[in-house]
Write an enzyme that holds these catalytic residues in place. Structure first.
Site, PDB file in Angstrom:
ATOM      1  N   GLU A   1       1.292  -1.458   0.270  1.00  0.00           N
ATOM      2  CA  GLU A   1      -0.083   0.220  -0.152  1.00  0.00           C
ATOM      3  C   GLU A   1       0.719   1.701  -0.032  1.00  0.00           C
ATOM      4  OE1 GLU A   1      -2.931  -0.485  -0.370  1.00  0.00           O
ATOM      5  OE2 GLU A   1      -3.331  -2.307   0.868  1.00  0.00           O
TER       6      GLU A   1
ATOM      7  N   CYS B   1      -1.925   8.893   2.371  1.00  0.00           N
ATOM      8  CA  CYS B   1      -1.670   8.735   0.850  1.00  0.00           C
ATOM      9  C   CYS B   1      -2.746   9.597  -0.507  1.00  0.00           C
ATOM     10  CB  CYS B   1      -1.551   7.398   0.715  1.00  0.00           C
ATOM     11  SG  CYS B   1      -3.470   5.959   1.649  1.00  0.00           S
TER      12      CYS B   1
HETATM   13  P1  NAD Z   1       8.390   4.977   4.776  1.00  0.00           P
HETATM   14  O1  NAD Z   1       8.803   3.610   3.496  1.00  0.00           O
HETATM   15  O2  NAD Z   1       9.955   5.673   4.373  1.00  0.00           O
HETATM   16  O3  NAD Z   1       8.353   3.942   5.950  1.00  0.00           O
HETATM   17  C1  NAD Z   1       7.155   3.293   6.207  1.00  0.00           C
HETATM   18  C2  NAD Z   1       7.563   2.140   7.213  1.00  0.00           C
HETATM   19  O4  NAD Z   1       8.610   1.081   7.031  1.00  0.00           O
HETATM   20  C3  NAD Z   1       8.092   2.182   8.324  1.00  0.00           C
HETATM   21  O5  NAD Z   1       7.682   1.919   9.779  1.00  0.00           O
HETATM   22  C4  NAD Z   1       9.668   2.379   8.042  1.00  0.00           C
HETATM   23  O6  NAD Z   1      10.436   1.980   9.203  1.00  0.00           O
HETATM   24  C5  NAD Z   1       9.566   1.126   7.758  1.00  0.00           C
HETATM   25  N1  NAD Z   1      10.270   0.397   6.644  1.00  0.00           N
HETATM   26  C6  NAD Z   1      11.437   1.853   5.224  1.00  0.00           C
HETATM   27  N2  NAD Z   1      12.076   0.745   4.619  1.00  0.00           N
HETATM   28  C7  NAD Z   1      11.900  -0.109   5.304  1.00  0.00           C
HETATM   29  C8  NAD Z   1      12.741  -1.414   4.226  1.00  0.00           C
HETATM   30  N3  NAD Z   1      13.713  -1.321   3.355  1.00  0.00           N
HETATM   31  N4  NAD Z   1      12.118  -2.683   4.833  1.00  0.00           N
HETATM   32  C9  NAD Z   1      11.831  -3.414   5.914  1.00  0.00           C
HETATM   33  N5  NAD Z   1      10.947  -1.316   6.043  1.00  0.00           N
HETATM   34  C10 NAD Z   1      11.050  -0.604   6.184  1.00  0.00           C
HETATM   35  O7  NAD Z   1       6.952   6.028   4.207  1.00  0.00           O
HETATM   36  P2  NAD Z   1       6.980   6.581   5.540  1.00  0.00           P
HETATM   37  O8  NAD Z   1       7.257   8.107   5.240  1.00  0.00           O
HETATM   38  O9  NAD Z   1       6.817   6.848   7.096  1.00  0.00           O
HETATM   39  O10 NAD Z   1       5.076   6.673   4.927  1.00  0.00           O
HETATM   40  C11 NAD Z   1       4.336   7.637   3.995  1.00  0.00           C
HETATM   41  C12 NAD Z   1       4.753   6.787   2.631  1.00  0.00           C
HETATM   42  O11 NAD Z   1       3.449   6.266   2.614  1.00  0.00           O
HETATM   43  C13 NAD Z   1       4.151   7.743   1.942  1.00  0.00           C
HETATM   44  O12 NAD Z   1       4.238   8.020   0.429  1.00  0.00           O
HETATM   45  C14 NAD Z   1       2.314   7.864   1.947  1.00  0.00           C
HETATM   46  O13 NAD Z   1       1.770   8.027   0.844  1.00  0.00           O
HETATM   47  C15 NAD Z   1       2.370   6.302   2.093  1.00  0.00           C
HETATM   48  N6  NAD Z   1       1.389   5.640   2.293  1.00  0.00           N
HETATM   49  C16 NAD Z   1       0.740   4.858   1.666  1.00  0.00           C
HETATM   50  C17 NAD Z   1      -0.996   4.450   2.366  1.00  0.00           C
HETATM   51  C18 NAD Z   1      -1.663   3.487   1.133  1.00  0.00           C
HETATM   52  O14 NAD Z   1      -2.529   3.093   2.070  1.00  0.00           O
HETATM   53  N7  NAD Z   1      -0.962   3.564   0.226  1.00  0.00           N
HETATM   54  C19 NAD Z   1      -1.267   5.055   3.773  1.00  0.00           C
HETATM   55  C20 NAD Z   1      -0.186   5.792   4.188  1.00  0.00           C
HETATM   56  C21 NAD Z   1       0.794   6.158   3.778  1.00  0.00           C
END
Ligand code: NAD
Length: 538
Positions: free
Chosen positions: A251, A285
């Site tokens: 997502e 998002c």
């Molecule tokens: P992010 O990808 O930096 O981090 C999300 C989570 O993943 C965190 O818990 C982080 O610690 C973990 N993480 C990051 N890289 C990882 C890896 N390689 N392996 C395992 N875990 C990892 O995102 P963010 O900055 O926390 O959130 C913002 C993003 O989330 C935006 O792009 C937003 O659009 C998206 N988002 C999507 C939805 C959806 O339902 N489509 C909902 C909310 C947010």
């Protein structure tokens, strides 16, 4: 590589530092430190999985009704303590209180409500038609628990994006390992809810840490990963999961368009664009990031939208004083995201866009004022990149085809909105937009109905949760055929020229004939095949 070696090898995408880093959690409103903690050790990560594995032996044997009863304990506790939960969410995210209540807490309650009414139906064995060629048999689909569901979540909806996937995975019969974002871990809150509500012990294990911890959790080989976060991280997770063939649901980010035709009520459409773009300080998002307006009403629409935005109560104006529910737009959460918003707005300004409201923050404050930009073009970063902040851009279109082309001109495809009083046109445009969700004459409305599946297309990811799809996405889908044990099997051995000819005419009759001719033909072939079986003792 032999399978046994693959089973024990730990695979990492890139070298990562030793897990000794300290994570510091701050209040984004004041930037004061709230608490800090260390990344878990490898032993703690493994212990979390051992605990979940043991819990799965219990959850898999529970009936769906029993699992649902557990979630009702969560509901009762959440309802009773919702103000305290909202306080925690606001403290770590800086969002407006109404956003914490309605986009975090309400969503957790909505999924419990849906599954308490429908999970038994969604997860019941499903009888499907059995073709005539398989006479004497019955066909079913079974939805079975998968094992350990690993849920990794972002910082923007720390309660919603914890509880909704956790509840879904649990109701489907799985044990859960959950890693919240390092920016908004709400440390201890889920444990407190589980403990205080009397919810089944050990079924949910929370592991606190950052990206490194996320990678180490994947190395523990969960049965399924539901990842919500950035497209960049989603690709890394998929790559790591591919090494172990762990199914993933991603997502990811979005750049949602809202198409506004010339026949709308401008006042309501502008209000919708404003809330859809600024709710949760634009850190959604499915935020409306690009409003595409028919040229005939473009100027009036921009004027109406700017006036409405100027009337909002926002954090940049109100400071970091506690919000009693009367603040419209709160603070942004993560410092890197505020910087990104600033960069995108400055890029648009430098390239000649018109900034109607906001567009500048005080010092390093997380209170970025609601910003409306027009006169934009495809060369500006604010048009091509996810802004994920309180910024709305408005562009003009001339025709329906152009609107669809502009809406689809993005690597993302999460949600969209189409506004027109001509519902035939609105529905046609909705079908032509490449996205997982569309609201017609509304914004972000599909997420308001927990029975509707949610997910993206293109770089917004894949997979669906919410509704029946959510439970099925956390299930092993097993196909079962039950044979009464008396039917002949014409395609079994022994083969013969005579059998071949009969089977060939069986296909002709089955797929080439209809009605009585088909029925009589099949009966005749069936008789001959049975006789052949007897003659050949097969
Ligand atoms: P992010 O990808 O930096 O981090 C999300 C989570 O993943 C965190 O818990 C982080 O610690 C973990 N993480 C990051 N890289 C990882 C890896 N390689 N392996 C395992 N875990 C990892 O995102 P963010 O900055 O926390 O959130 C913002 C993003 O989330 C935006 O792009 C937003 O659009 C998206 N988002 C999507 C939805 C959806 O339902 N489509 C909902 C909310 C947010």
């Amino acid at each position: 590589m032999p399978d046994a070696a693959l089973a024990t090898e730990k695979i990492r995408i890139e070298s990562i530092p030793a897990a000794t880093d300290e994570i510091v959690v701050r209040d984004p409103r004041s930037q004061k430190v709230l608490y800090s903690f260390k990344e878990p050790t490898d032993a703690e990560v493994s212990a979390a999985f051992a605990r979940a594995r043991a819990a799965f032996e219990k959850t898999r044997k529970m009936s769906v009704a029993a699992r649902v009863r557990e979630t009702l304990k969560l509901r009762d506790y959440i309802l009773k303590h919702k103000e305290k939960i909202v306080d925690r969410i606001v403290q770590e995210t800086g969002k407006a209180r109404v956003d914490a209540l309605m986009a975090d807490v309400a969503q957790a309650l909505a999924i419990i409500d849906l599954y308490s009414k429908s999970a038994e139906k969604y997860l019941a064995d499903e009888k499907v038609p059995t073709p005539i060629i398989l006479q004497g048999k019955k066909s079913y689909i079974h939805y079975e628990p998968m094992g350990i569901a690993l849920i990794i979540s972002p910082w923007n909806f720390p309660f919603n994006l914890a509880m909704v996937p956790i509840i879904t995975a649990f109701v489907a019969g799985n044990a859960i390992v959950f890693k919240p974002s390092e920016w908004t871990p709400l440390k201890g809150l889920i444990e407190e809810i589980v403990e205080g509500s009397g919810f089944m012990k050990d079924a949910i294990t929370v592991v606190y840490g950052g990206k490194d911890t996320g990678q180490r959790l994947i190395d523990e080989r969960p049965s399924k990963i539901l990842f919500t976060g950035s497209t960049r991280a989603g690709k890394q997770i998929m790559e790591q999961a591919a090494k172990y063939l762990i199914p993933v649901e991603l997502e990811l980010g979005g750049k949602d368009p809202m198409v506004v035709f010339e026949d709308v009520d401008i006042d309501r459409a502008a209000h919708g664009a404003m809330w859809g773009g600024l709710m949760n300080c634009g850190q959604t998002c499915t935020s409306i990031e690009r409003v595409l307006v028919h040229e005939r009403i473009h100027d009036d629409f921009v004027k109406a939208l700017a006036k409405k935005i100027e009337g909002l109560a926002h954090a940049a104006e109100h400071g970091d004083k506690h919000d009693a529910g009367d603040l419209d737009v709160g603070h942004m959460t993560a410092p890197f995201q505020v910087k990104k918003v600033e960069e995108l707005v400055e890029d648009a300004r430098a390239k000649g866009a018109t900034i109607h409201t906001g567009g500048k923050r005080e010092g390093d404050s997380h209170a970025y004022p609601p910003t409306l930009i027009s006169g934009v073009n495809a060369g500006m970063r604010v048009i091509s990149e996810e802004t994920f902040g309180p910024v709305i851009t408005v562009e003009k279109f001339k025709s329906e085809d152009e609107a669809v082309r502009m809406a689809n001109d993005s690597p993302y495809g999460l949600s969209a909105a189409v506004w027109s009083t001509d519902l035939t046109r609105a529905e046609r445009v909705a079908r032509n937009i490449e996205s997982g969700n569309v609201s017609i004459n509304n914004v972000l409305a599909t997420q308001g109905n927990a029975a509707l599946p949610f997910g993206g297309t293109k770089e917004s990811g894949f997979g669906r949760y919410f509704g029946p799809h959510g439970l099925h996405s956390f299930s092993h889908i097993k196909s079962v055929i039950v044979d009464g044990g008396k039917s002949i099997e014409p395609h079994w051995y022994p083969y013969s020229k005579e059998k071949y000819t009969l089977l060939s005419s069986l296909l002709d009759t089955l797929h080439g004939k209809t009605g009585l001719g088909k029925l009589l033909g099949l009966m005749s072939i069936d008789k001959k095949l049975r006789a052949l079986g007897k003659n050949k003792n097969a």
